[in-house]
Enzyme design. Structure first.
Site, mmCIF file in Angstrom:
data_model
loop_
_atom_site.group_PDB
_atom_site.id
_atom_site.type_symbol
_atom_site.label_atom_id
_atom_site.label_comp_id
_atom_site.label_asym_id
_atom_site.label_seq_id
_atom_site.Cartn_x
_atom_site.Cartn_y
_atom_site.Cartn_z
ATOM 1 N N CYS A 88 -68.911 -0.303 -42.186
ATOM 2 C CA CYS A 88 -68.741 -0.028 -40.762
ATOM 3 C C CYS A 88 -69.375 -1.124 -39.912
ATOM 4 O O CYS A 88 -70.332 -1.793 -40.323
ATOM 5 C CB CYS A 88 -69.428 1.282 -40.393
ATOM 6 S SG CYS A 88 -68.702 2.756 -41.100
ATOM 7 N N ASN A 96 -66.142 -3.807 -38.226
ATOM 8 C CA ASN A 96 -65.870 -3.211 -39.539
ATOM 9 C C ASN A 96 -65.144 -4.191 -40.440
ATOM 10 O O ASN A 96 -64.276 -4.941 -40.002
ATOM 11 C CB ASN A 96 -65.149 -1.856 -39.429
ATOM 12 C CG ASN A 96 -63.928 -1.861 -38.548
ATOM 13 O OD1 ASN A 96 -63.844 -2.595 -37.575
ATOM 14 N ND2 ASN A 96 -62.962 -1.028 -38.881
ATOM 15 N N GLU A 106 -71.318 -0.869 -37.293
ATOM 16 C CA GLU A 106 -72.720 -0.655 -36.909
ATOM 17 C C GLU A 106 -73.661 -1.171 -37.994
ATOM 18 O O GLU A 106 -74.691 -1.775 -37.709
ATOM 19 C CB GLU A 106 -72.979 0.841 -36.688
ATOM 20 C CG GLU A 106 -72.205 1.440 -35.529
ATOM 21 C CD GLU A 106 -70.826 1.971 -35.910
ATOM 22 O OE1 GLU A 106 -70.205 1.454 -36.878
ATOM 23 O OE2 GLU A 106 -70.364 2.899 -35.238
ATOM 24 N N CYS A 114 -73.949 5.496 -40.897
ATOM 25 C CA CYS A 114 -74.492 4.514 -39.941
ATOM 26 C C CYS A 114 -75.692 5.095 -39.197
ATOM 27 O O CYS A 114 -76.672 4.383 -38.938
ATOM 28 C CB CYS A 114 -73.416 4.070 -38.953
ATOM 29 S SG CYS A 114 -72.216 2.954 -39.720
HETATM 30 N N1 THU Z 1 -65.880 2.780 -38.904
HETATM 31 C C1 THU Z 1 -66.894 2.082 -38.316
HETATM 32 O O1 THU Z 1 -66.883 0.848 -38.286
HETATM 33 N N2 THU Z 1 -67.896 2.785 -37.760
HETATM 34 C C2 THU Z 1 -68.014 4.141 -37.742
HETATM 35 O O2 THU Z 1 -69.011 4.679 -37.308
HETATM 36 C C3 THU Z 1 -66.903 4.954 -38.269
HETATM 37 C C4 THU Z 1 -65.831 4.233 -38.959
HETATM 38 C C5 THU Z 1 -64.808 2.026 -39.538
HETATM 39 C C6 THU Z 1 -64.767 2.158 -41.031
HETATM 40 C C7 THU Z 1 -63.300 1.866 -41.317
HETATM 41 O O3 THU Z 1 -63.139 0.476 -41.420
HETATM 42 C C8 THU Z 1 -62.581 2.370 -40.092
HETATM 43 O O4 THU Z 1 -63.555 2.491 -39.080
HETATM 44 C C9 THU Z 1 -61.885 3.709 -40.272
HETATM 45 O O5 THU Z 1 -62.749 4.651 -40.782
#
Ligand code: THU
Length: 160
Positions: free
Chosen positions: A73, A62, A75, A115
């Site tokens: 995110c 992320n 993914e 995602c």
């Molecule tokens: N986040 C992800 O990388 N993937 C997800 O599926 C959910 C959330 C990240 C986004 C943000 O940087 C942090 O987690 C908190 O939401």
């Protein structure tokens, strides 16, 4: 009125060692990627690693931004990385893991809705399923055999 029920299939593995070696390797890469996340606001690190049919592993984590919605995110960083650099390769598996800096995450955390939608696009583009494995910092690993298991009744290009 007719009632209908949609069931999804998932598998739960208590430890990584129950999974095949190439998936263990993929989860370890996701874990390494997780530690390089840029998450100065949420302090919630997410790492993703996907395997291409050639065997190559592509990772993402992320990437946050002071203007919050401008971040992305893990993914989507991973899948867009693969889409940008290996547009003709098939994605076979995706491993995801998270770590919060303030507490231990002991449960498997599934990808967010946006995602899932992005991953579904690539599954449809390549016409073959992407198996997804997700875990917390500790605890069990959940596997779904296809993005479709995480996005029933999804929207896609056939409706356009
Ligand atoms: N986040 C992800 O990388 N993937 C997800 O599926 C959910 C959330 C990240 C986004 C943000 O940087 C942090 O987690 C908190 O939401």
């Amino acid at each position: 009125m007719k009632k209908q029920k949609i069931e999804i299939n998932l598998e739960v593995f208590e430890t990584l060692s129950e999974l095949p070696e190439h998936i263990q390797e993929l989860m370890n890469k996701a874990q390494q990627a997780r530690e390089n996340a840029y998450a100065p606001y949420s302090h919630f690190r997410v790492g993703a690693a996907l395997r291409l049919s050639s065997g190559l592993i592509v990772t993402g984590n992320n990437q946050e931004n002071a203007a919050f919605p401008s971040g992305l995110c893990a993914e989507r960083v991973a899948v867009f990385n693969a889409g940008a650099n290996f547009p003709n390769e098939t994605i076979t598996d995706l491993a995801i893991t998270v770590r919060a800096e303030s507490h231990e995450v002991a449960e498997a955390i599934a990808p967010c809705g946006a995602c899932r939608q992005s991953l579904a696009e690539y599954e449809q583009k390549q016409k073959s399923p992407i198996a997804i494995y997700f875990k917390g910092e500790t605890g069990a690993i959940i596997k779904v055999a296809s993005v479709m298991d995480l996005l029933p009744l999804g929207f896609d290009a056939k409706y356009l």
